[in-house]
Design a protein around this motif. Sequence first.
Motif, PDB file in Angstrom:
ATOM      1  N   MET A 190      -4.177   8.749 -37.919  1.00  0.00           N
ATOM      2  CA  MET A 190      -2.831   8.525 -37.380  1.00  0.00           C
ATOM      3  C   MET A 190      -2.027   7.606 -38.303  1.00  0.00           C
ATOM      4  O   MET A 190      -2.076   7.757 -39.497  1.00  0.00           O
ATOM      5  CB  MET A 190      -2.953   8.013 -35.958  1.00  0.00           C
ATOM      6  CG  MET A 190      -3.713   9.007 -35.082  1.00  0.00           C
ATOM      7  SD  MET A 190      -4.067   8.427 -33.446  1.00  0.00           S
ATOM      8  CE  MET A 190      -5.361   7.238 -33.756  1.00  0.00           C
ATOM      9  N   GLY A 191      -1.381   6.641 -37.729  1.00  0.00           N
ATOM     10  CA  GLY A 191      -0.407   5.895 -38.516  1.00  0.00           C
ATOM     11  C   GLY A 191      -0.981   4.762 -39.346  1.00  0.00           C
ATOM     12  O   GLY A 191      -2.177   4.502 -39.388  1.00  0.00           O
ATOM     13  N   GLY A 192      -0.059   4.064 -39.992  1.00  0.00           N
ATOM     14  CA  GLY A 192      -0.402   2.866 -40.742  1.00  0.00           C
ATOM     15  C   GLY A 192       0.817   1.961 -40.848  1.00  0.00           C
ATOM     16  O   GLY A 192       1.957   2.408 -40.662  1.00  0.00           O
ATOM     17  N   LYS A 193       0.577   0.692 -41.051  1.00  0.00           N
ATOM     18  CA  LYS A 193       1.650  -0.245 -41.424  1.00  0.00           C
ATOM     19  C   LYS A 193       0.994  -1.088 -42.495  1.00  0.00           C
ATOM     20  O   LYS A 193       0.630  -2.261 -42.297  1.00  0.00           O
ATOM     21  CB  LYS A 193       2.089  -1.070 -40.197  1.00  0.00           C
ATOM     22  CG  LYS A 193       3.421  -1.764 -40.382  1.00  0.00           C
ATOM     23  CD  LYS A 193       4.614  -0.810 -40.352  1.00  0.00           C
ATOM     24  CE  LYS A 193       5.913  -1.553 -40.598  1.00  0.00           C
ATOM     25  NZ  LYS A 193       7.090  -0.678 -40.683  1.00  0.00           N
ATOM     26  N   ASN A 194       0.779  -0.414 -43.627  1.00  0.00           N
ATOM     27  CA  ASN A 194      -0.178  -0.911 -44.618  1.00  0.00           C
ATOM     28  C   ASN A 194       0.364  -2.084 -45.415  1.00  0.00           C
ATOM     29  O   ASN A 194       1.468  -2.012 -45.963  1.00  0.00           O
ATOM     30  CB  ASN A 194      -0.548   0.236 -45.548  1.00  0.00           C
ATOM     31  CG  ASN A 194      -0.993   1.451 -44.758  1.00  0.00           C
ATOM     32  OD1 ASN A 194      -2.040   1.451 -44.159  1.00  0.00           O
ATOM     33  ND2 ASN A 194      -0.153   2.478 -44.731  1.00  0.00           N
ATOM     34  N   CYS A 227       0.955   8.153 -44.593  1.00  0.00           N
ATOM     35  CA  CYS A 227       0.372   7.205 -43.642  1.00  0.00           C
ATOM     36  C   CYS A 227      -0.233   6.025 -44.386  1.00  0.00           C
ATOM     37  O   CYS A 227      -0.488   4.987 -43.795  1.00  0.00           O
ATOM     38  CB  CYS A 227      -0.635   7.882 -42.729  1.00  0.00           C
ATOM     39  SG  CYS A 227      -1.913   8.771 -43.588  1.00  0.00           S
ATOM     40  N   THR A 228      -0.436   6.182 -45.697  1.00  0.00           N
ATOM     41  CA  THR A 228      -0.975   5.102 -46.518  1.00  0.00           C
ATOM     42  C   THR A 228       0.129   4.290 -47.224  1.00  0.00           C
ATOM     43  O   THR A 228      -0.177   3.441 -48.070  1.00  0.00           O
ATOM     44  CB  THR A 228      -1.904   5.697 -47.596  1.00  0.00           C
ATOM     45  OG1 THR A 228      -1.229   6.824 -48.181  1.00  0.00           O
ATOM     46  CG2 THR A 228      -3.230   6.151 -47.017  1.00  0.00           C
ATOM     47  N   ALA A 229       1.381   4.558 -46.902  1.00  0.00           N
ATOM     48  CA  ALA A 229       2.489   3.885 -47.609  1.00  0.00           C
ATOM     49  C   ALA A 229       2.425   2.366 -47.445  1.00  0.00           C
ATOM     50  O   ALA A 229       2.012   1.849 -46.411  1.00  0.00           O
ATOM     51  CB  ALA A 229       3.824   4.396 -47.065  1.00  0.00           C
ATOM     52  N   GLU A 273       6.193  -1.498 -36.484  1.00  0.00           N
ATOM     53  CA  GLU A 273       6.129  -0.086 -36.097  1.00  0.00           C
ATOM     54  C   GLU A 273       6.182   0.804 -37.335  1.00  0.00           C
ATOM     55  O   GLU A 273       6.929   0.516 -38.273  1.00  0.00           O
ATOM     56  CB  GLU A 273       7.302   0.245 -35.151  1.00  0.00           C
ATOM     57  CG  GLU A 273       7.209  -0.548 -33.853  1.00  0.00           C
ATOM     58  CD  GLU A 273       8.438  -0.409 -32.964  1.00  0.00           C
ATOM     59  OE1 GLU A 273       9.288   0.472 -33.236  1.00  0.00           O
ATOM     60  OE2 GLU A 273       8.545  -1.195 -32.004  1.00  0.00           O
ATOM     61  N   GLU A 274       5.419   1.889 -37.319  1.00  0.00           N
ATOM     62  CA  GLU A 274       5.442   2.807 -38.458  1.00  0.00           C
ATOM     63  C   GLU A 274       6.787   3.533 -38.488  1.00  0.00           C
ATOM     64  O   GLU A 274       7.215   4.107 -37.490  1.00  0.00           O
ATOM     65  CB  GLU A 274       4.310   3.832 -38.335  1.00  0.00           C
ATOM     66  CG  GLU A 274       4.236   4.730 -39.558  1.00  0.00           C
ATOM     67  CD  GLU A 274       3.083   5.725 -39.501  1.00  0.00           C
ATOM     68  OE1 GLU A 274       2.957   6.421 -38.488  1.00  0.00           O
ATOM     69  OE2 GLU A 274       2.332   5.798 -40.490  1.00  0.00           O
ATOM     70  N   ILE A 275       7.458   3.481 -39.627  1.00  0.00           N
ATOM     71  CA  ILE A 275       8.768   4.131 -39.762  1.00  0.00           C
ATOM     72  C   ILE A 275       8.586   5.531 -40.338  1.00  0.00           C
ATOM     73  O   ILE A 275       9.196   6.475 -39.918  1.00  0.00           O
ATOM     74  CB  ILE A 275       9.707   3.268 -40.644  1.00  0.00           C
ATOM     75  CG1 ILE A 275       9.879   1.875 -40.010  1.00  0.00           C
ATOM     76  CG2 ILE A 275      11.051   3.975 -40.838  1.00  0.00           C
ATOM     77  CD1 ILE A 275      10.634   0.881 -40.872  1.00  0.00           C
ATOM     78  N   PHE A 276       7.726   5.658 -41.343  1.00  0.00           N
ATOM     79  CA  PHE A 276       7.422   6.926 -42.015  1.00  0.00           C
ATOM     80  C   PHE A 276       8.590   7.414 -42.866  1.00  0.00           C
ATOM     81  O   PHE A 276       8.897   8.607 -42.932  1.00  0.00           O
ATOM     82  CB  PHE A 276       7.013   8.001 -40.992  1.00  0.00           C
ATOM     83  CG  PHE A 276       5.815   8.791 -41.457  1.00  0.00           C
ATOM     84  CD1 PHE A 276       4.592   8.177 -41.632  1.00  0.00           C
ATOM     85  CD2 PHE A 276       5.909  10.152 -41.731  1.00  0.00           C
ATOM     86  CE1 PHE A 276       3.486   8.888 -42.075  1.00  0.00           C
ATOM     87  CE2 PHE A 276       4.816  10.873 -42.178  1.00  0.00           C
ATOM     88  CZ  PHE A 276       3.603  10.236 -42.343  1.00  0.00           C
ATOM     89  N   GLY A 277       9.240   6.468 -43.507  1.00  0.00           N
ATOM     90  CA  GLY A 277      10.326   6.806 -44.422  1.00  0.00           C
ATOM     91  C   GLY A 277      10.322   5.824 -45.579  1.00  0.00           C
ATOM     92  O   GLY A 277       9.443   4.948 -45.673  1.00  0.00           O
ATOM     93  N   PRO A 278      11.334   5.899 -46.460  1.00  0.00           N
ATOM     94  CA  PRO A 278      11.362   5.052 -47.657  1.00  0.00           C
ATOM     95  C   PRO A 278      11.867   3.638 -47.337  1.00  0.00           C
ATOM     96  O   PRO A 278      12.917   3.230 -47.828  1.00  0.00           O
ATOM     97  CB  PRO A 278      12.309   5.813 -48.583  1.00  0.00           C
ATOM     98  CG  PRO A 278      13.256   6.501 -47.646  1.00  0.00           C
ATOM     99  CD  PRO A 278      12.478   6.831 -46.410  1.00  0.00           C
ATOM    100  N   CYS A 279      11.143   2.930 -46.505  1.00  0.00           N
ATOM    101  CA  CYS A 279      11.555   1.599 -46.042  1.00  0.00           C
ATOM    102  C   CYS A 279      10.362   0.650 -46.130  1.00  0.00           C
ATOM    103  O   CYS A 279       9.275   1.001 -45.663  1.00  0.00           O
ATOM    104  CB  CYS A 279      11.985   1.638 -44.568  1.00  0.00           C
ATOM    105  SG  CYS A 279      13.240   2.884 -44.196  1.00  0.00           S
ATOM    106  N   ALA A 280      10.576  -0.542 -46.701  1.00  0.00           N
ATOM    107  CA  ALA A 280       9.486  -1.516 -46.777  1.00  0.00           C
ATOM    108  C   ALA A 280      10.015  -2.908 -46.463  1.00  0.00           C
ATOM    109  O   ALA A 280      11.083  -3.298 -46.942  1.00  0.00           O
ATOM    110  CB  ALA A 280       8.855  -1.503 -48.163  1.00  0.00           C
ATOM    111  N   SER A 281       9.256  -3.659 -45.659  1.00  0.00           N
ATOM    112  CA  SER A 281       9.602  -5.042 -45.329  1.00  0.00           C
ATOM    113  C   SER A 281       8.992  -5.965 -46.374  1.00  0.00           C
ATOM    114  O   SER A 281       7.858  -5.740 -46.808  1.00  0.00           O
ATOM    115  CB  SER A 281       9.012  -5.421 -43.968  1.00  0.00           C
ATOM    116  OG  SER A 281       9.441  -4.521 -42.979  1.00  0.00           O
TER     117      SER A 281
END
Length: 475
Positions: A248-252, A281-283, A376-384
Amino acid sequence: MQNYDNLIGGKWVAEAEAMPNINPSNTNDILGNYARGDAASVDAAVEAARAALPGWAGATPQLRHDVLEATGATIMARKDELGRLLSREEGKTLAEGIGEVTRAAQLFKFFAGEALRLGGEVLPSVRPGVEVMIEREPVGVVGLITPWNFPIAIPAWKAAPALAYGNCVILKPAELTPGCAWEIANILKESGCPDGVFNLVMGSGRTVGAQMVAHPGIDAISFTGSVATGRQIAVQCAENGKKVQLEMGGKNPMVVLDDADLDVAVGASLNGAFFSTGQRCTASSRLIVTAGIHDAFVEKLSAEVAKLKVGDALDPETQIGPVVDERQLQQNLSYVDLARSEGCEVIGGEAMDGQGFFQRPALFVHATNDMRSSREEIFGPCASVIRVADYDEALAVANDTEFGLSAGICTTSLKHASHFRRHIQAGMVMVNLPTAGVDYHVPFGGRKGSSYGAKEQGTYAREFYTQIKTSYIAP
Ligand SMILES: NC(=O)C1=CN([C@@H]2O[C@H](COP(=O)(O)OP(=O)(O)OC[C@H]3O[C@@H](n4cnc5c(N)ncnc54)[C@H](OP(=O)(O)O)[C@@H]3O)[C@@H](O)[C@H]2O)C=CC1
Ligand SMILES: O=C(O)CCC(=O)C(=O)O
């Protein structure tokens, strides 16, 4: 406009409904109409798979090897054409599309070899004169439910081991990206895969996917996709006594320490956060940076982000292709607004004009780990980008998430790299490398809320696609 049918029991089957496959770089470009099966299509596929199962489960490893090897060879020979198809349906750049197709070919070839290597064990019994044999047998008919973001690699890394170990397969690809899955079905058929051993049922998750999960004739479900859908599938599989595996998801987290090589850290973060449009999901969606390097890192990364060329996936100049569809684009944009309202300085992130779903990559600077945009997983070209005081805080923040798929650290300190490798709560750890982008011959999968069940890929895939039988033999 070409129609693409489902493959059930070795026959191409037209369905009452079909769905256009739309290029996210150019919504005027329709790749074809792909069949939309329903519950009855799943029933027919299960009947075909169950009929084929004794033959395939009992087939020689040589036959299984030959089918998979030929499939891998054909995919490799057609990698440029299939890579282009992938880029047109999913929006990865052409280089990324061809890379993913190459990986799919390698997966089929790897598991062709594995078909020949599946062995068991013979142990002495604790009872005199008795022998114990431990053997692996196929699970039976397996249902594979796959997402849109790796439309050829994920079907390949599920189907190849399933077939290598003697299972029959029903594959339901994501409705957004059925084209690559159709090609896999066609190539397997042309490579001599017997009728009914591999079935393709395209259609929606709510009908086809749900019927696969509910059907008593399917013994196991392997799923990759969202957390919400995955958890629902796990509950239903437990109720029905089905074996289940979820990715499933990630917030890697990507941790960047003061002693990191700045170029390495920026390169790994740029790749991990934004390549494949961040739809992995590995972003690397949380860049956790210690105070001494933070400002230099943000300055250099922002400059690199600004240079990224976003555009049509088929344009050779493009580095970042489109977002997969309007719904995902709107989701990304809503997180850009959220990050701003939570107090981040947002660099980039705007939607761009064009006949596709283009978005500038976004950095959320001055983020904290308690913000929703950081959790929360965004799944787009966004990074904090999260500033921390030191390594200890970086590790604590990296582990402070419901997910545990992949994690990275950029450092020149062996001590910190080794400590991180041991203490990070993730299934995959990268040192001075992006969190995304994995080898095809080693286990893939996470911990905590990211994954459930046995690992995928490499020889470890046999844990899911086989079941163990222990025999006691007295001569
Ligand atoms: N970890 C990962 O690799 C991925 C994560 N995601 C995350 O999920 C979000 C939503 O994406 P989405 O594609 O809708 O993800 P989903 O989890 O809904 O889709 C994944 C697969 O499951 C199918 N499916 C959907 N509902 C059911 C159901 N009730 N029973 C059985 N199968 C079902 C889908 O079918 P169909 O879509 O064809 O209807 C698709 O084939 C993304 O924004 C992202 O955050 C998405 C893709 C991959
Ligand atoms: O990072 C990778 O190479 C694989 C990522 C992946 O499998 C996914 O995003 O679903």
